[in-house]
Design a protein around this motif. Sequence first.
Motif, PDB file in Angstrom:
ATOM      1  N   GLN A 218      57.925  62.199  57.035  1.00  0.00           N
ATOM      2  CA  GLN A 218      58.886  61.100  57.188  1.00  0.00           C
ATOM      3  C   GLN A 218      58.219  59.756  56.959  1.00  0.00           C
ATOM      4  OE1 GLN A 218      61.993  61.630  60.126  1.00  0.00           O
ATOM      5  NE2 GLN A 218      61.466  59.660  61.052  1.00  0.00           N
TER       6      GLN A 218
ATOM      7  N   LYS B  90      63.015  69.487  56.736  1.00  0.00           N
ATOM      8  CA  LYS B  90      63.288  69.033  58.104  1.00  0.00           C
ATOM      9  C   LYS B  90      62.753  70.042  59.124  1.00  0.00           C
ATOM     10  CE  LYS B  90      67.623  66.741  56.775  1.00  0.00           C
ATOM     11  NZ  LYS B  90      69.102  66.744  56.960  1.00  0.00           N
TER      12      LYS B  90
ATOM     13  N   ILE C 290      62.184  66.816  51.315  1.00  0.00           N
ATOM     14  CA  ILE C 290      63.358  66.745  52.191  1.00  0.00           C
ATOM     15  C   ILE C 290      63.291  67.756  53.343  1.00  0.00           C
ATOM     16  CG2 ILE C 290      64.818  65.911  50.314  1.00  0.00           C
ATOM     17  CD1 ILE C 290      66.009  68.716  50.097  1.00  0.00           C
TER      18      ILE C 290
ATOM     19  N   THR D 247      62.842  63.618  62.150  1.00  0.00           N
ATOM     20  CA  THR D 247      63.811  64.473  61.467  1.00  0.00           C
ATOM     21  C   THR D 247      63.131  65.267  60.368  1.00  0.00           C
ATOM     22  OG1 THR D 247      65.629  62.938  61.896  1.00  0.00           O
ATOM     23  CG2 THR D 247      65.939  64.531  60.119  1.00  0.00           C
ATOM     24  N   TYR D 248      62.319  64.560  59.585  1.00  0.00           N
ATOM     25  CA  TYR D 248      61.645  65.183  58.447  1.00  0.00           C
ATOM     26  C   TYR D 248      60.203  65.547  58.793  1.00  0.00           C
ATOM     27  CZ  TYR D 248      65.610  63.379  55.788  1.00  0.00           C
ATOM     28  OH  TYR D 248      66.869  63.124  55.325  1.00  0.00           O
TER      29      TYR D 248
ATOM     30  N   THR E  86      61.059  53.709  56.405  1.00  0.00           N
ATOM     31  CA  THR E  86      62.497  53.940  56.268  1.00  0.00           C
ATOM     32  C   THR E  86      63.041  54.998  57.230  1.00  0.00           C
ATOM     33  OG1 THR E  86      62.198  55.664  54.587  1.00  0.00           O
ATOM     34  CG2 THR E  86      62.326  53.369  53.822  1.00  0.00           C
ATOM     35  N   ASN E  87      62.137  55.781  57.828  1.00  0.00           N
ATOM     36  CA  ASN E  87      62.530  56.920  58.670  1.00  0.00           C
ATOM     37  C   ASN E  87      63.334  57.958  57.890  1.00  0.00           C
ATOM     38  OD1 ASN E  87      61.271  56.073  61.056  1.00  0.00           O
ATOM     39  ND2 ASN E  87      63.006  54.765  61.598  1.00  0.00           N
ATOM     40  N   GLU E  88      63.152  57.946  56.583  1.00  0.00           N
ATOM     41  CA  GLU E  88      63.767  58.941  55.717  1.00  0.00           C
ATOM     42  C   GLU E  88      62.652  59.772  55.082  1.00  0.00           C
ATOM     43  OE1 GLU E  88      66.977  59.506  55.338  1.00  0.00           O
ATOM     44  OE2 GLU E  88      67.596  57.861  56.659  1.00  0.00           O
ATOM     45  N   GLU E  89      63.030  60.693  54.180  1.00  0.00           N
ATOM     46  CA  GLU E  89      62.008  61.479  53.493  1.00  0.00           C
ATOM     47  C   GLU E  89      61.123  60.578  52.644  1.00  0.00           C
ATOM     48  OE1 GLU E  89      65.636  61.852  50.643  1.00  0.00           O
ATOM     49  OE2 GLU E  89      65.252  61.646  52.799  1.00  0.00           O
TER      50      GLU E  89
END
Length: 243
Positions: free
Chosen positions: A151, A90, A88, A147-148, A155-158
């Motif tokens: 990434q 960033k 997680i 962001t991460y 999903t463009n998430e962690e």
Amino acid sequence: WALKEQYIEYTPFTTDIDIPKYKPRLDEDVPMGADWKRLYDFISDSISFKEIKKSEKQKWDWFNHNDWFKYMIWIMCNTGMRGGEVRILKWKKGKFDTTAKRKSFSYIDKELTKIHIYFKGSYGEIPIPKKLKSVFEDLKKKNGKNTYVFQSPITNEEINKGVFNKLFRRLMDGLGLVDDVNGKPLYTPHSIRHSVVSDLLAKNINIYSISKLLRHSDIRTTLNIYGHLLPSDLENTMDKIGV
């Protein structure tokens, strides 16, 4: 805890509750000695782009095509951070990254000198060692707009925890760190955190500094988990009495 923090006025339970206590991690659950060196050196060589033997190149194709994974393991090996804390991570503090929200977060400061971590209800800051700063500098040039730090392009998430754990099991298999009987990995990602502690204790780093690194709120927690790994010199201690 809830009573102490005045979230409730009285306990709703009619019987006492046994609060789980930290248990010492068994030595066989922690990569130490030759196993730790095998893992650490392999990741170190991959970061410095040392050539993998031609006979093993195909075996490690998956590893070489997942740079994010090797960098995550390298960070864990040099900070004692949990896998979840690195996943997680960033590039900067998020809008809702506050301990008041009770949601875990971790981020790097602008100067790439410090990592801020809030995880499992505990907040702490750790300095970025020299061997990692160049890694973060390279990563920021490549994906600093994300962001991460790591990434998912989908999903463009962690990075998904399941994906990370799957590759870690594959890494253990490739390094031969598996059970001879059932072929299961001998270690988990969290084992790295314990290996870092074991390595530091072997180098006579004091338990207080280690507790700060791990961000334990109470040094007794550190002693409960790792006290059995502390070097003992009882004979020398006894000789000092009355001298």
